[in-house]
Enzyme design. Structure first.
Site, PDB file in Angstrom:
ATOM      1  N   SER A   1      -4.762   3.034   4.288  1.00  0.00           N
ATOM      2  CA  SER A   1      -4.605   2.027   3.790  1.00  0.00           C
ATOM      3  C   SER A   1      -4.521   1.827   1.965  1.00  0.00           C
ATOM      4  CB  SER A   1      -5.809   0.704   4.117  1.00  0.00           C
ATOM      5  OG  SER A   1      -4.902  -0.417   3.595  1.00  0.00           O
TER       6      SER A   1
ATOM      7  N   TRP B   1      -1.374   3.802   1.119  1.00  0.00           N
ATOM      8  CA  TRP B   1      -0.092   2.534   1.473  1.00  0.00           C
ATOM      9  C   TRP B   1       0.345   1.098   0.176  1.00  0.00           C
ATOM     10  CZ3 TRP B   1       0.575  -3.217   0.938  1.00  0.00           C
ATOM     11  CH2 TRP B   1       1.239  -3.665   1.695  1.00  0.00           C
ATOM     12  N   HIS B   2      -0.667   0.901  -0.419  1.00  0.00           N
ATOM     13  CA  HIS B   2      -0.619   0.479  -1.875  1.00  0.00           C
ATOM     14  C   HIS B   2      -0.223   0.829  -3.230  1.00  0.00           C
ATOM     15  CE1 HIS B   2      -3.087  -2.630   0.543  1.00  0.00           C
ATOM     16  NE2 HIS B   2      -2.567  -3.640  -0.406  1.00  0.00           N
ATOM     17  N   GLY B   3       0.077   2.101  -2.950  1.00  0.00           N
ATOM     18  CA  GLY B   3       0.712   3.127  -4.420  1.00  0.00           C
ATOM     19  C   GLY B   3       0.672   4.848  -4.340  1.00  0.00           C
TER      20      GLY B   3
ATOM     21  N   PHE C   1       4.380  -2.359  -4.432  1.00  0.00           N
ATOM     22  CA  PHE C   1       3.969  -1.663  -2.964  1.00  0.00           C
ATOM     23  C   PHE C   1       5.512  -1.643  -1.960  1.00  0.00           C
ATOM     24  CE2 PHE C   1       0.327  -4.256  -4.671  1.00  0.00           C
ATOM     25  CZ  PHE C   1      -0.205  -2.054  -5.545  1.00  0.00           C
TER      26      PHE C   1
END
Lengths: 494, 332
Positions: A318, A321-323, A494
């Site tokens: 997770s 996923w953000h960066g 994102f």
């Protein structure tokens, strides 16, 4: 196109009027064209990437449905690979490249992968995840592959949630494109109110707080303890108002057109534990990871060690996923660690509650839990906001310095803004939290009705002229208290 | 349908109410310092308005005297009051907006001095979103009008944001005549593997490979500015800022000189058509007059930034050009 721009204020009424004036069977095309225009206002050429993903996933879903046995899996893997490769190429290639180069230097290897200065297509992580969820649902047999290419394209590209979610599921959104939405006064005005509230959160609260946060986090060596703490707390509210504001505008816009998007936030800073926080923060993403990563890994129906591992891996993914940055990995990992420790220490916490004589879920226990959860979440935000791990380390190592110079009358000076502005910022946070506490109490008093219905019925009880004063003052505040600066929505990156 | 009508009428009512409230209680937009400075200096009856960009300023610690060209000119002609309105990346369309403002406000300086920085026609300035100054341009056009009451809402909803995006800027194709040189991003921020010499070459290609024509945005702004000032009865003095042409030619070859002559000729003839002379200082100074800029993004690049002796040269040329020696009887 961004929501808090003049172009959207012109675009949205035109789309809405056109939508309700057009015959029902042309509406999908109108929405699709509008969505293309919305996306192309940002970086036009990137629509080709989106189109490529749409074609791949549309085709693969039909192939999966028509195939049997191993072939189904083959098409699923093909689809997942295609989507993930696009995501990797644009989002993670540079990160992996830089880190591999560092490793190669350490080992004295020749390493020569080219550097690609690619600009990340806006909202790539959001619409790729929405596409993935569609293909997986078809593979699992929970949803039939969509035969209408235009409708499927619209499912991926529906403009209110195209750029920053909520990440929808096919079973919720796709059938709605076949429904006939007539003009409903209450629904439309309800949507507009949500848009207004979303704009207020973004331009009045989030953007204003960002001025303090950016000043401090972009010049860390000039600041110590009190300023760092204030900036981190402000960032917690900035990112909430920024993203929840975006989500409210998205949900409100869709509602005006007759679509129901899933709720993305539910007063996260009133969470009493980290697990509660994740049921309230970015709900569409956390449920995505729950359904497509955590549960397939075995969830909690495995050994304790494996369970903890599943939690950790889900949170690290997770974060990723953000960066593509170690800070996001650390942020996700820290939340995973919180979660594991909270599960592991459940027995201990129960004992403390008993020893201290608190009743379960009493006011004082809830209050302490909320405060502790908020502090833990803020600690994690330090990683999220810092440019790199070194900066995050600076914040943590200087957090307890400089407190002897603290004076309540000059807090504004500590963070570099006039005291009046600082008090104004604090008032906005207090207003937001006051509203959240009120909402929480109201909604918990009548769970059966659903949150929105409870709030709407409360609102409807107010005299008409009071509501109108709220509307006019609300619009005026957005227009005049908003910050004049180019502060993009945080989740756009994102 | 009745619901739609009800919604329509209520929406109109809401818009009218908001409009009234906005008219009564307008939010304030912070006016750029340069504009308030111009207003206050003109109230004291400035004789000359001297617009400028970074080429008029000191950019090095080596300068014992850091006076800008405007300040040096003021020393040369102390009897004249000079209003220096400068910003590091001001350029022709901002000056054109100032021109419209001067006309609208009825200011009557005796001269307006405008430097023409040849780099400002290149993509680095022309389509760089950071150098568009939409806020300045809009405020100059609406300041002290009723529109100011509604400017804050427009500003909150991004009216000051430039039309060109970073993406379109970075991916703009750069040509030398018909020869394709690369994208802005490749020339402006080349990969670290590129040698320092090549970095400089790419930067200079980006700055000086353009060929001017009458349709160029900045050329049209120049023309508009001339006509506005003429309408206001103000004498404009245009000069082309000196550039380190010897160094630039060393990198870009003789084609640079040909193009440079053509571009300057175009500016000359454009202004001549309007009856305005052009002071061409572009080839006047040798490399020792120039600083190799220490501005972070341009480190190691030759540019038009001048040492004190270079700035003094420009100030003296301007003093002569403005005929200030006779006008103010300075005996220069």
């Amino acid at each position: 196109m961004i929501f808090n721009s003049l172009s959207f204020l012109i675009f949205f009424p035109i789309v809405t009027i056109g939508y309700f004036l057009l015959p029902y069977h042309w509406r999908w095309l109108w929405l699709l064209l509008s969505s293309c225009m919305f996306y192309m206002a940002l970086i036009p050429v990137y629509i080709l990437i989106l189109f490529l993903l749409i074609v791949i996933d549309y085709t693969m879903a039909i192939l999966i449905e028509n195939a049997s046995g191993r072939k189904r899996k083959f098409y699923l893997v093909l689809s997942l690979l295609a989507t993930c490769i696009v995501l990797f190429f644009f989002k993670y290639y540079a990160f992996v490249n830089v880190n591999l180069e560092k490793v190669a230097q350490l080992l004295h290897w020749n390493y020569a992968l080219p550097v690609l200065n690619l600009i990340l297509p806006i909202g790539l992580s959001f619409h790729t995840f929405q596409s993935l969820s569609y293909v997986i649902e078809v593979y699992r047999g929970k949803y039939k592959a969509e035969r209408h290419f235009g409708i499927y394209a619209l499912y991926v590209m529906f403009f209110p949630q195209l750029v920053a979610g909520p990440i929808e599921r096919p079973k919720n959104l796709l059938p709605q494109f076949f429904e006939q939405h007539n003009f409903d006064y209450d629904r439309v005005t309800g949507g507009l109110k949500l848009i207004l509230w979303g704009l207020f959160q973004k331009v009045v609260i989030a953007d204003r707080l960002s001025l303090v946060v950016n000043r401090i986090y972009d010049n860390l060596p000039n600041y110590q303890g009190p300023a760092l703490v204030i900036a981190t707390i402000f960032f917690a509210f900035q990112i909430y108002c920024d993203f929840a504001g975006y989500s409210d505008i998205a949900i409100g816009s869709a509602q005006v057109l007759g679509f129901r998007l899933m709720q993305n936030f539910r007063r996260p800073y009133l969470a009493v534990s980290i697990s509660d926080f994740w049921q309230r923060w970015h709900i569409s993403l956390s449920t995505w990871f729950r359904d497509y990563v955590y549960i397939p890994l075995g969830g909690n129906r495995v050994s304790k060690v494996q369970w903890f591992f599943n939690i950790l891996i889900t949170f690290v993914l997770s974060g990723l996923w953000h960066g593509a940055n170690w800070t996001f990995l650390a942020w996700g990992g820290l939340h995973g660690a919180y979660y594991v420790v909270s599960q592991w220490a459940q027995v201990l916490r129960d004992k403390i509650t008993k020893v201290w004589g608190w009743k379960e879920h009493s006011g004082i226990e809830n209050f302490i839990s909320v405060v502790i959860t908020f502090i833990l979440v803020c600690f994690a935000w330090v990683f999220f906001r810092s440019q790199n791990i070194e900066n995050a380390s600076y914040v943590f190592s200087h957090l307890f310095l400089g407190w002897n110079k603290l004076s309540l009358v000059s807090l504004g000076g500590i963070v570099g803004v006039p005291q009046v502005e600082f008090i104004y910022d604090i008032c906005l946070i207090v207003l937001l939290m006051g509203l959240h506490i009120f909402q929480e109490k109201m909604c918990s008093s009548d769970i059966s009705k659903g949150e929105l219905a409870v709030l709407q019925s409360l609102w409807a009880k107010l005299p008409g002229y009071v509501r109108w004063i709220f509307y006019v003052v609300g619009i005026w505040m957005v227009m005049n208290w908003g910050v004049v600066a180019d502060i993009p929505f945080i989740y756009f990156q994102f | 349908m009745t619901h739609m009508k009800k919604f329509f009428f209520k929406s109109i009512l809401l818009v009218v109410l908001v409009f009234i409230v906005q008219s009564l209680c307008p939010g304030e937009v912070v006016i750029p310092n340069e504009i308030t400075r111009l207003d206050s200096l003109m109230q004291y009856g400035a004789d000359i308005i001297y617009f400028g960009d970074s080429t008029t300023e000191s950019f090095t610690a080596e300068d014992a005297n850091k006076a800008s060209i405007g300040a040096l000119l003021q020393m040369l002609i102390p009897q004249a009051q000079i209003a220096k309105i400068t910003h590091p990346s001001y350029q022709m369309d901002v000056y054109a907006a100032y021109g419209r403002y001067i006309l609208r406000k009825g200011y009557h300086p005796k001269f307006v001095i405008i430097p023409i920085n040849l780099r400002s026609f290149s993509p680095v300035w022309d389509i760089n979103p950071s150098y568009q100054f939409d806020k300045e341009k809009i405020v100059l056009d609406v300041k002290d009008t009723f529109v100011m009451r509604y400017l804050k809402p427009l500003a909150v909803f991004k009216i000051f944001e430039p039309n060109c995006s970073q993406f379109s800027y970075q991916y703009t194709r750069v040509f030398e005549g018909k020869k394709y040189l690369g994208l802005v991003k490749d020339l402006f921020t080349p990969p670290s593997s590129v040698s320092p010499e090549d970095v400089t070459l790419r930067y200079l290609q980006l700055c000086y490979s353009y060929s001017l024509n009458y349709q160029h945005r900045k050329v049209r702004s120049l023309l508009q500015l001339v006509r506005t000032l003429k309408t206001a009865g103000i004498k404009p003095i245009f000069y082309i800022a000196p550039l380190d042409y010897i160094t630039v030619e060393k990198y870009l070859g003789s084609k640079f000189r040909e193009r440079h002559i053509e571009n300057v000729q175009l500016l000359h003839s454009l202004l001549a058509q309007e009856g305005v002379p052009l002071l061409d200082l572009s080839n006047s100074l040798d490399p020792e007059f120039f600083i190799w800029s220490t501005v972070s993004t341009e480190k190691g690049h030759p540019s038009e930034h001048l040492f004190l002796k270079g700035r003094m040269f420009v100030a003296m040329s301007l003093a002569k050009k403005t005929s200030m020696n006779t006008f103010f009887n300075l005996g220069l």
